[in-house]
Write a protein that holds these residues in place. Structure first.
Motif, PDB file in Angstrom:
ATOM      1  N   SER A   1       0.811  -1.224   0.000  1.00  0.00           N
ATOM      2  CA  SER A   1       0.000   0.000   0.000  1.00  0.00           C
ATOM      3  C   SER A   1       0.844   1.275   0.000  1.00  0.00           C
ATOM      4  O   SER A   1       0.324   2.363  -0.221  1.00  0.00           O
ATOM      5  N   LYS A   2       2.140   1.137   0.243  1.00  0.00           N
ATOM      6  CA  LYS A   2       3.025   2.308   0.255  1.00  0.00           C
ATOM      7  C   LYS A   2       3.629   2.607  -1.112  1.00  0.00           C
ATOM      8  O   LYS A   2       4.237   3.658  -1.297  1.00  0.00           O
ATOM      9  N   ALA A   3       3.466   1.679  -2.046  1.00  0.00           N
ATOM     10  CA  ALA A   3       4.001   1.878  -3.391  1.00  0.00           C
ATOM     11  C   ALA A   3       2.956   2.588  -4.240  1.00  0.00           C
ATOM     12  O   ALA A   3       2.068   1.963  -4.824  1.00  0.00           O
ATOM     13  N   SER A   4       3.038   3.895  -4.297  1.00  0.00           N
ATOM     14  CA  SER A   4       2.048   4.685  -5.027  1.00  0.00           C
ATOM     15  C   SER A   4       2.219   4.525  -6.532  1.00  0.00           C
ATOM     16  O   SER A   4       3.297   4.154  -7.017  1.00  0.00           O
ATOM     17  N   ASP A   5       1.165   4.836  -7.266  1.00  0.00           N
ATOM     18  CA  ASP A   5       1.258   4.798  -8.718  1.00  0.00           C
ATOM     19  C   ASP A   5       2.338   5.743  -9.226  1.00  0.00           C
ATOM     20  O   ASP A   5       3.048   5.421 -10.189  1.00  0.00           O
ATOM     21  N   ALA A   6       2.481   6.911  -8.601  1.00  0.00           N
ATOM     22  CA  ALA A   6       3.502   7.866  -9.037  1.00  0.00           C
ATOM     23  C   ALA A   6       4.896   7.270  -8.896  1.00  0.00           C
ATOM     24  O   ALA A   6       5.734   7.379  -9.804  1.00  0.00           O
ATOM     25  N   GLN A   7       5.159   6.633  -7.760  1.00  0.00           N
ATOM     26  CA  GLN A   7       6.467   6.004  -7.548  1.00  0.00           C
ATOM     27  C   GLN A   7       6.687   4.861  -8.534  1.00  0.00           C
ATOM     28  O   GLN A   7       7.760   4.744  -9.147  1.00  0.00           O
ATOM     29  N   VAL A   8       5.681   4.021  -8.683  1.00  0.00           N
ATOM     30  CA  VAL A   8       5.810   2.850  -9.555  1.00  0.00           C
ATOM     31  C   VAL A   8       6.054   3.273 -11.000  1.00  0.00           C
ATOM     32  O   VAL A   8       6.930   2.721 -11.689  1.00  0.00           O
ATOM     33  N   CYS A   9       5.311   4.254 -11.472  1.00  0.00           N
ATOM     34  CA  CYS A   9       5.495   4.708 -12.858  1.00  0.00           C
ATOM     35  C   CYS A   9       6.879   5.324 -13.055  1.00  0.00           C
ATOM     36  O   CYS A   9       7.523   5.108 -14.093  1.00  0.00           O
ATOM     37  N   ALA A  10       7.361   6.078 -12.076  1.00  0.00           N
ATOM     38  CA  ALA A  10       8.702   6.655 -12.167  1.00  0.00           C
ATOM     39  C   ALA A  10       9.765   5.560 -12.181  1.00  0.00           C
ATOM     40  O   ALA A  10      10.752   5.640 -12.928  1.00  0.00           O
ATOM     41  N   ASP A  11       9.570   4.533 -11.360  1.00  0.00           N
ATOM     42  CA  ASP A  11      10.517   3.415 -11.339  1.00  0.00           C
ATOM     43  C   ASP A  11      10.521   2.669 -12.668  1.00  0.00           C
ATOM     44  O   ASP A  11      11.571   2.237 -13.159  1.00  0.00           O
ATOM     45  N   LEU A  12       9.353   2.497 -13.251  1.00  0.00           N
ATOM     46  CA  LEU A  12       9.277   1.829 -14.547  1.00  0.00           C
ATOM     47  C   LEU A  12       9.891   2.696 -15.646  1.00  0.00           C
ATOM     48  O   LEU A  12      10.542   2.173 -16.560  1.00  0.00           O
TER      49      LEU A  12
ATOM     50  N   TRP B   1      -1.931  -2.053 -16.716  1.00  0.00           N
ATOM     51  CA  TRP B   1      -2.913  -1.077 -17.185  1.00  0.00           C
ATOM     52  C   TRP B   1      -2.463   0.346 -16.832  1.00  0.00           C
ATOM     53  O   TRP B   1      -2.544   1.262 -17.646  1.00  0.00           O
ATOM     54  N   ARG B   2      -1.992   0.516 -15.595  1.00  0.00           N
ATOM     55  CA  ARG B   2      -1.625   1.850 -15.114  1.00  0.00           C
ATOM     56  C   ARG B   2      -0.456   2.427 -15.889  1.00  0.00           C
ATOM     57  O   ARG B   2      -0.460   3.618 -16.234  1.00  0.00           O
ATOM     58  N   TYR B   3       0.549   1.602 -16.185  1.00  0.00           N
ATOM     59  CA  TYR B   3       1.713   2.138 -16.888  1.00  0.00           C
ATOM     60  C   TYR B   3       1.399   2.448 -18.344  1.00  0.00           C
ATOM     61  O   TYR B   3       1.928   3.409 -18.910  1.00  0.00           O
ATOM     62  N   VAL B   4       0.547   1.655 -18.951  1.00  0.00           N
ATOM     63  CA  VAL B   4       0.115   1.988 -20.311  1.00  0.00           C
ATOM     64  C   VAL B   4      -0.578   3.344 -20.333  1.00  0.00           C
ATOM     65  O   VAL B   4      -0.380   4.141 -21.265  1.00  0.00           O
ATOM     66  N   ALA B   5      -1.375   3.639 -19.297  1.00  0.00           N
ATOM     67  CA  ALA B   5      -2.033   4.945 -19.204  1.00  0.00           C
ATOM     68  C   ALA B   5      -1.019   6.077 -18.990  1.00  0.00           C
ATOM     69  O   ALA B   5      -1.258   7.214 -19.374  1.00  0.00           O
TER      70      ALA B   5
ATOM     71  N   ARG C   1     -10.345  -1.244  -8.214  1.00  0.00           N
ATOM     72  CA  ARG C   1      -9.835  -0.889  -6.898  1.00  0.00           C
ATOM     73  C   ARG C   1      -8.362  -0.536  -7.016  1.00  0.00           C
ATOM     74  O   ARG C   1      -7.683  -0.905  -7.980  1.00  0.00           O
ATOM     75  N   ASN C   2      -7.873   0.220  -6.026  1.00  0.00           N
ATOM     76  CA  ASN C   2      -6.455   0.550  -6.007  1.00  0.00           C
ATOM     77  C   ASN C   2      -5.821  -0.043  -4.761  1.00  0.00           C
ATOM     78  O   ASN C   2      -6.478  -0.703  -3.959  1.00  0.00           O
ATOM     79  N   TYR C   3      -4.541   0.194  -4.586  1.00  0.00           N
ATOM     80  CA  TYR C   3      -3.803  -0.322  -3.434  1.00  0.00           C
ATOM     81  C   TYR C   3      -3.270   0.804  -2.559  1.00  0.00           C
ATOM     82  O   TYR C   3      -3.147   0.644  -1.354  1.00  0.00           O
ATOM     83  N   HIS C   4      -2.930   1.925  -3.188  1.00  0.00           N
ATOM     84  CA  HIS C   4      -2.363   3.068  -2.470  1.00  0.00           C
ATOM     85  C   HIS C   4      -3.441   4.137  -2.310  1.00  0.00           C
ATOM     86  O   HIS C   4      -4.112   4.488  -3.283  1.00  0.00           O
ATOM     87  N   PRO C   5      -3.641   4.654  -1.101  1.00  0.00           N
ATOM     88  CA  PRO C   5      -4.680   5.654  -0.876  1.00  0.00           C
ATOM     89  C   PRO C   5      -4.528   6.857  -1.817  1.00  0.00           C
ATOM     90  O   PRO C   5      -3.441   7.397  -1.986  1.00  0.00           O
ATOM     91  N   GLY C   6      -5.625   7.217  -2.454  1.00  0.00           N
ATOM     92  CA  GLY C   6      -5.621   8.379  -3.338  1.00  0.00           C
ATOM     93  C   GLY C   6      -5.386   8.070  -4.799  1.00  0.00           C
ATOM     94  O   GLY C   6      -5.672   8.908  -5.661  1.00  0.00           O
ATOM     95  N   ASP C   7      -4.858   6.901  -5.111  1.00  0.00           N
ATOM     96  CA  ASP C   7      -4.663   6.533  -6.512  1.00  0.00           C
ATOM     97  C   ASP C   7      -6.004   6.217  -7.172  1.00  0.00           C
ATOM     98  O   ASP C   7      -6.927   5.718  -6.526  1.00  0.00           O
ATOM     99  N   LYS C   8      -6.098   6.487  -8.452  1.00  0.00           N
ATOM    100  CA  LYS C   8      -7.322   6.206  -9.194  1.00  0.00           C
ATOM    101  C   LYS C   8      -7.397   4.732  -9.571  1.00  0.00           C
ATOM    102  O   LYS C   8      -6.390   4.039  -9.631  1.00  0.00           O
TER     103      LYS C   8
ATOM    104  N   ALA D   1      -9.659   6.737 -20.020  1.00  0.00           N
ATOM    105  CA  ALA D   1      -9.451   7.693 -21.106  1.00  0.00           C
ATOM    106  C   ALA D   1      -7.974   7.906 -21.420  1.00  0.00           C
ATOM    107  O   ALA D   1      -7.631   8.402 -22.504  1.00  0.00           O
ATOM    108  N   ASP D   2      -7.096   7.546 -20.483  1.00  0.00           N
ATOM    109  CA  ASP D   2      -5.659   7.728 -20.693  1.00  0.00           C
ATOM    110  C   ASP D   2      -4.994   6.515 -21.323  1.00  0.00           C
ATOM    111  O   ASP D   2      -3.800   6.553 -21.642  1.00  0.00           O
ATOM    112  N   ILE D   3      -5.730   5.439 -21.494  1.00  0.00           N
ATOM    113  CA  ILE D   3      -5.166   4.208 -22.065  1.00  0.00           C
ATOM    114  C   ILE D   3      -5.272   4.282 -23.586  1.00  0.00           C
ATOM    115  O   ILE D   3      -6.361   4.269 -24.147  1.00  0.00           O
TER     116      ILE D   3
END
Length: 287
Positions: free
Chosen positions: A132-143, A173-177, A194-201, A208-210
């Protein structure tokens, strides 16, 4: 949370002392999945360069597992996003399977900043304390950093794909977006509502971003991913004018059906999904 993950882990059987805990990225199996089952697939490294690497993300050195044909240059690149258990032996094996097909496949350890996902035996605790601490922002930056590493180490990121399992399926899905340079994705039973990190979409909210084509591979008997949520995503994609993605839902099939080291493994669905995965990447220019 993730009852489907817990249910898909038991009961398991010992497999000739392969019940060992992950000690390095891509080495051994995560503690939560032990003991592994006798059907566990092991892909050799003959003809490959394979093993742990370090991916710089700013000043941070992120561990990852990479496999590619020995001496290969300008190789198409596949990012492999792990399950909640991190980059253990099964994820490394998936990288080797792609490498045998001519890809540079790399699985970054996206939880490493928050703890050792492979050491946890309690799944709810693993989710609350690490995943739950790995936010989409962090994950996308790491990728993004992983793509840059591949570009500098024999990969052709003009032919870029991503695949992943469960949490990693959602990450696909998230990284493609996030990254318009991804040519195609294959998401194995990744939650979309559903998401894993609070606040992520959710993925439905990001439809629409995919832009790139994504193949979704799901089980109709997956208790954590209701089929109607897949319909929600399909409708959201259509509403956004996206018609390139496809969903395949296997009847009477549980979560984690590709995970050959777990009791949830379903060989027929796994084999069909793998064939579809390879064909999808080839069809969409990741070859």
């Amino acid at each position: 949370m993730l009852k489907d993950e817990i249910d898909s882990l038991a009961p398991a059987r010992d497999f000739n002392r392969r019940s060992f805990v992950q000690t390095t990225v891509g080495g051994g199996f995560a503690a939560a999945v032990l003991p592994v089952t006798a059907q566990t697939i092991s892909t050799d490294t003959v003809g490959l360069e394979a093993g742990p690497v370090r991916v710089p993300v700013g000043d941070f050195q992120m561990s990852a597992y990479r496999a590619q044909p020995a001496g290969g240059k300008s190789l198409p690149v596949i990012l492999v996003a792990s399950e909640i258990f991190g980059v253990h032996e099964h994820i490394a094996d998936v990288c080797r399977r792609f490498a045998k097909q001519g890809y540079l496949a790399i699985a970054p350890e996206l939880f490493v900043r928050h703890g050792n996902a492979g050491a946890y035996t309690d799944i709810p605790k693993l989710i609350s304390e690490v995943v739950s601490k790995a936010s989409d922002a962090q994950v996308c930056a790491d990728l993004d950093a992983t793509v840059a590493w591949a570009d500098a180490n024999g990969g052709d990121v003009g032919k870029l794909g991503i695949t992943g399992f469960c949490w990693g399926g959602r990450t696909t899905w998230r990284y493609v977006a996030h990254n318009p340079k991804v040519a195609a994705g294959v998401a194995w039973y990744g939650p979309v509502a559903r998401n894993y990190h609070p606040g992520d979409k959710t993925i439905v909210e990001l439809a629409a971003d995919i832009k790139a084509p994504v193949l979704g591979l799901y089980g109709a008997a997956d208790g954590g991913i209701p089929v109607d949520t897949l319909t929600q995503l399909e409708n959201a994609l259509k509403a956004a004018g996206h018609t390139k993605s496809e969903m395949v839902v296997y009847p009477d099939t549980p979560h984690a059906f590709h995970a050959d080291y777990r009791p949830s493994y379903r060989k027929a669905a796994a084999d069909d999904g793998w064939a579809r995965c390879l064909a999808w990447f080839k069809k969409n220019g990741v070859v």
